[in-house]
Design a protein around this motif. Structure first.
Motif, PDB file in Angstrom:
ATOM      1  N   ILE A  77     -30.434 113.374  52.650  1.00 46.67           N
ATOM      2  CA  ILE A  77     -30.135 112.586  53.834  1.00 46.67           C
ATOM      3  C   ILE A  77     -29.357 113.393  54.862  1.00 46.67           C
ATOM      4  O   ILE A  77     -28.275 113.911  54.591  1.00 46.67           O
ATOM      5  N   ASP A  78     -29.984 113.480  56.037  1.00 45.80           N
ATOM      6  CA  ASP A  78     -29.376 114.115  57.196  1.00 45.80           C
ATOM      7  C   ASP A  78     -28.530 113.019  57.860  1.00 45.80           C
ATOM      8  O   ASP A  78     -29.069 112.080  58.430  1.00 45.80           O
ATOM      9  N   CYS A  79     -27.207 113.135  57.703  1.00 42.33           N
ATOM     10  CA  CYS A  79     -26.308 112.064  58.165  1.00 42.33           C
ATOM     11  C   CYS A  79     -25.834 112.310  59.593  1.00 42.33           C
ATOM     12  O   CYS A  79     -25.439 113.435  59.931  1.00 42.33           O
ATOM     13  N   GLY A  80     -25.828 111.275  60.410  1.00 38.34           N
ATOM     14  CA  GLY A  80     -25.294 111.390  61.775  1.00 38.34           C
ATOM     15  C   GLY A  80     -23.854 111.914  61.726  1.00 38.34           C
ATOM     16  O   GLY A  80     -23.101 111.615  60.782  1.00 38.34           O
ATOM     17  N   GLY A  81     -23.481 112.683  62.746  1.00 34.29           N
ATOM     18  CA  GLY A  81     -22.196 113.379  62.752  1.00 34.29           C
ATOM     19  C   GLY A  81     -20.952 112.506  62.637  1.00 34.29           C
ATOM     20  O   GLY A  81     -19.883 112.984  62.261  1.00 34.29           O
ATOM     21  N   GLY A  82     -21.088 111.199  62.963  1.00 35.05           N
ATOM     22  CA  GLY A  82     -19.900 110.348  62.945  1.00 35.05           C
ATOM     23  C   GLY A  82     -19.754 109.517  61.679  1.00 35.05           C
ATOM     24  O   GLY A  82     -18.826 108.706  61.559  1.00 35.05           O
TER      25      GLY A  82
END
Ligand code: S3P
Length: 171
Positions: A77-82
């Motif tokens: 999973i490529d997680c959003g930066g926040g």
């Protein structure tokens, strides 16, 4: 390898999506992106969600998406930066897999994001100032990851190899 999820966290432009794509090819794991799931769910781009509904609403949807992806197994999973800003998100991710922080200097980040316009937080007059400021504030949150990998001046293959070695050491 154990059927654990791999969560890539880090600042915008740290290389999460590129590394996630390559890793999913090499490991045969399903690839997911929290941002892409949010766009699908809301039927609009991230910049429009920020503009129309605001960041608080975006974070609420993001948290729901984290909850649902953490029910899966064997996914990258490529997680959003926040994502790391909410402590419940981090603990949810850690329960189901390995959280890897891809770190980078503000200079590398700036050079990777400067030609893109899809990140509302960086669509400002002085993105470098925002990068330095936000990265400084978020650093302690990112550092709650299980592992930290620096991506400055490193090839995609090199970073993937380091992650695969981490996975092997967790078998
Ligand atoms: C954000 C990062 C973005 C996206 C949104 C907010 C952030 O994802 O979730 O624009 O707060 O750092 P990427 O890190 O994939 O660019």
């Amino acid at each position: 390898m154990k059927k654990r999820n791999i969560y890539l966290v880090g600042f915008m432009g740290a290389g999460k999506s590129t590394i996630a794509k390559e890793l999913s090819k090499q490991l045969g794991y399903e690839l997911l992106s929290t941002d892409a799931l949010i766009v699908d769910r809301e039927g609009k781009e991230i910049t429009d969600i920020f503009k129309d509904e605001g960041e608080i609403y975006f974070r609420k949807v993001e948290k729901e998406v984290v909850n649902s992806v953490s029910q899966k197994t064997k996914v990258i999973i490529d997680c959003g930066g926040g994502i790391v800003l909410d402590p419940e998100n981090i603990s949810n991710l850690k329960k189901r897999g390995i959280v890897i922080y891809l770190s980078a200097t503000p200079e590398s980040i700036f050079s990777r994001v400067k030609d893109h316009t899809h990140r509302p937080l960086l669509n400002v007059d002085d993105p470098m100032r925002v990068i330095i400021d936000l990265l400084g504030k978020r650093q302690p949150f990112y550092e709650q990851a299980n592992y930290i990998i620096n991506t400055d001046n490193r090839s995609i293959q090199d970073v993937c190899l380091e992650i695969i070695n981490i996975l092997k050491s967790n078998e």
